[in-house]
Design a protein around this motif. Structure first.
Motif, short mmCIF file in Angstrom:
data_model
loop_
_atom_site.label_atom_id
_atom_site.label_comp_id
_atom_site.label_asym_id
_atom_site.label_seq_id
_atom_site.Cartn_x
_atom_site.Cartn_y
_atom_site.Cartn_z
N GLU A 44 3.13 -5.24 -1.06
CA GLU A 44 4.02 -5.57 -2.27
C GLU A 44 3.78 -5.05 -3.34
O GLU A 44 4.55 -4.57 -4.23
N TYR A 46 2.44 -2.03 -3.68
CA TYR A 46 2.93 -0.47 -3.60
C TYR A 46 4.35 -0.53 -3.89
O TYR A 46 4.86 0.44 -4.45
N ALA A 47 5.16 -1.46 -3.24
CA ALA A 47 6.60 -1.48 -3.59
C ALA A 47 7.04 -1.53 -5.07
O ALA A 47 7.76 -0.88 -5.33
N LYS A 48 6.27 -2.42 -5.86
CA LYS A 48 6.42 -2.35 -7.24
C LYS A 48 6.36 -1.04 -8.02
O LYS A 48 7.35 -0.90 -8.57
N ALA A 50 6.94 1.92 -6.29
CA ALA A 50 7.89 2.46 -5.90
C ALA A 50 9.28 2.14 -6.62
O ALA A 50 10.28 3.26 -6.54
N THR A 51 9.48 0.87 -6.95
CA THR A 51 10.83 0.77 -7.73
C THR A 51 10.73 0.98 -9.13
O THR A 51 11.86 0.75 -9.64
N VAL A 68 -0.38 -6.37 -11.18
CA VAL A 68 0.75 -6.59 -10.06
C VAL A 68 0.32 -7.19 -9.11
O VAL A 68 1.06 -8.49 -8.81
#
Lengths: 194, 354
Positions: A44, A46-48, A50-51, A68
């Motif tokens: 999750e 890493y997803a942050k 990415a966005t 994060v």
């Protein structure tokens, strides 16, 4: 280019991946609730990255990563209402590094390259050959397939498998295969006797 | 430090996947790796792009795994920097740790290899690749200091970490022979990574603690005896001279040491007490039937705001609970509420009274 640009991927690889190992250690110390594991938090996090619209203003990627991860954990706890604390500012509930990592704490660029070289050199063949053909010699999947007598699909699968091994070594700092099979055995034993 | 406004977290889509068949992170990683490799190859067809976007949309973890796999792939491209003469077999022979017992700590061993003779001369190109990636040992000691109320996690180069509590001073010097930390004042938690080549040693006053892949706290507070508490693993406690007697402390044990190492008292600690003692690591203070006067002393370590009592009997009232260490006002209000007394702000502090 899709959901994650090359530039963003390069930034994450250079500034976030090297800290994953230390973050995992910290997550272990924060004693996650039983239904949330470190892998979930890390994915999750890493997803942050990415966005985010832009990463240009992030001066301390490591600290941001820890922020994060901690926020993800706190959001989860709040949802689960596991922790009920009166008069607490949640954001301060988990200890955070205040300053930049010192030269001693940082894994230098050189060291990171050494880890990469070592991880690659320890990859098993035949996967390693295809991997190096792509990464080092920059051959296309088709060219690799032609040289090794494999279909395009098979080449991609092989490189993906090798990539996963590499991520395990670099991100977890160890042999997750050994750990995973130990865990599996323990699980089996537990199921038998439990 | 990013402001709270920055940390808008993506909505969690976990509810969209059925709980019974929730994907494991390993499954996600494997699928993400394949997608990353595909994207790295020929341009995706429109159909494939659509499939990727649909796959990513179902679980936020998938996007994370995908970003990570893409990032790793780009990073892996840096092998080009090793030069065309890079010979993996030779490199593994010279630096390899795969056959070491410490497979869990591959990374630590890789960064700090035991000294060994070059086994194989290898090709000239391999040797130059090795030379190009020399490792250097940190030479100078680094001192870390926390202010009052500050709790600081310090990751160390070997994968260990040190968490400093309020008003703590610690000096770190890692050499090729030893990982040495001097706790000059305060309280710290050490989580030690395994490194068979270098002992992890903490010095506090006249005491020396040697640890092996373990987790322990040391406190050296002004006016108090040095305390060593082992959470996991074991610590060998001795004096500065190797000839002095040593005590081995194992998990859930604590030793209290007089300043000149004259007396070492050891005992075991219940897990609940251990957890209370460690709450500071998360910026919390945990009390169980603790007199308010003692709680006030603890809070004073973390902030300038003093907690005072109108009369001593109030200080003797006990409190149980978990509180943020940097929020004495919150604690006072909460204590007042549960004890049926009043808390009022007064000249740089809070006074509890009836």
């Amino acid at each position: 280019m899709g959901p994650v640009s090359n530039e963003r991927a390069a930034w994450i690889g250079r500034h976030i991946v090297p800290h994953e190992f230390a973050l995992r250690a910290q997550l272990a110390r924060w004693r996650l609730p039983h239904d949330l594991d470190a892998d979930d938090v890390i994915q999750e996090a890493y997803a942050k990255f990415a966005t985010l619209d832009s990463v240009d203003d992030i001066r301390h990627p490591r600290n941001y990563l820890y922020s994060v991860a901690r926020t993800i954990l706190l959001m989860h706890l709040r949802r689960a209402r596991v922790v009920s604390i009166r008069s607490v500012d949640d954001v301060d509930a988990y200890a955070m590094p205040a300053d930049d990592p010192s030269p001693e704490e940082q894994v230098s660029d050189r060291e990171q390259l050494h880890l990469l070289a070592l991880a690659v050199s320890e990859l098993p063949d035949p996967g390693r050959t295809a991997f190096l053909m792509r990464m080092m010699d920059e051959l296309s999947h088709k060219e690799i397939g032609a040289r090794l007598g494999m279909s395009n699909n098979a080449v991609q699968k092989s490189i993906a498998k090798t990539l996963t091994l590499l991520m395990t070594k670099m991100g977890r700092g160890g042999n997750a295969v050994a750990r995973a099979s130990r865990h599996h055995r323990q699980q089996q034993e537990h199921d038998q006797h439990g | 430090m990013p402001s709270r406004a920055h940390l808008d977290i993506i909505g969690n889509n976990k509810s969209m996947t059925s709980m019974a068949e929730r994907e494991t992170s390993a499954e996600i990683d494997a699928a993400a790796a394949l997608w990353a490799v595909r994207v790295d190859g020929d341009a995706l067809s429109a159909e494939a792009k659509g499939k990727l976007e649909a796959w990513l949309a179902a679980d936020v973890r998938r996007l994370g795994a995908y970003a990570r796999a893409r990032a790793m792939l780009v990073e892996a491209g840096r092998v080009k920097a090793l030069g065309t003469g890079f010979d993996p077999a030779a490199y593994a022979l010279e630096h390899g740790v795969a056959d070491s017992e410490a497979t869990e700590d591959w990374r630590n061993v890789a960064l700090h290899p035991t000294r060994r003779k070059f086994l194989v001369a290898g090709s000239v190109a391999a040797a130059s690749a090795v030379a190009a990636i020399g490792l250097s040992w940190p030479a100078a000691a680094t001192t870390y200091t926390t202010r009052r109320g500050e709790i600081r996690l310090v990751p160390l180069a070997d994968g260990s970490s040190m968490t400093l509590n309020t008003q703590t001073i610690a000096k770190v010097l890692f050499t090729s022979d030893e990982r040495h930390i001097e706790l000059i004042e305060g309280e710290a938690l050490f989580d030690v990574a395994r490194d068979s080549a270098r002992p992890f040693v903490v010095e506090a006053g006249a005491s020396l603690m040697k640890a092996v892949a373990t987790s322990f706290t040391v406190s050296r507070l002004p006016g108090e005896n040095v305390k060593v508490t082992v959470r996991q693993g074991s610590v060998r406690l001795g004096g500065l001279a190797p000839s002095q007697p040593q005590t081995v402390l194992t998990a859930n044990m604590r030793a209290v040491v007089t300043p000149d190492m004259a007396k070492v008292a050891t005992g075991s600690i219940a897990a609940s007490e251990m957890n209370r003692d460690i709450a500071w690591q998360q910026g919390m203070l945990s009390f169980e039937d603790t007199p308010l006067s003692q709680a006030a002393i603890q809070f004073a370590r973390y902030s300038d705001t003093a907690i005072r009592f109108d009369d001593p009997t109030i200080g003797e009232e006990t409190i149980t609970g978990l509180y943020a260490a940097n929020d004495p006002q919150g604690f006072a209000r909460s204590a007042a509420l549960s004890l049926g007394i009043k808390a009022r702000a007064q000249s740089g502090g809070i006074t509890l009274g009836r």
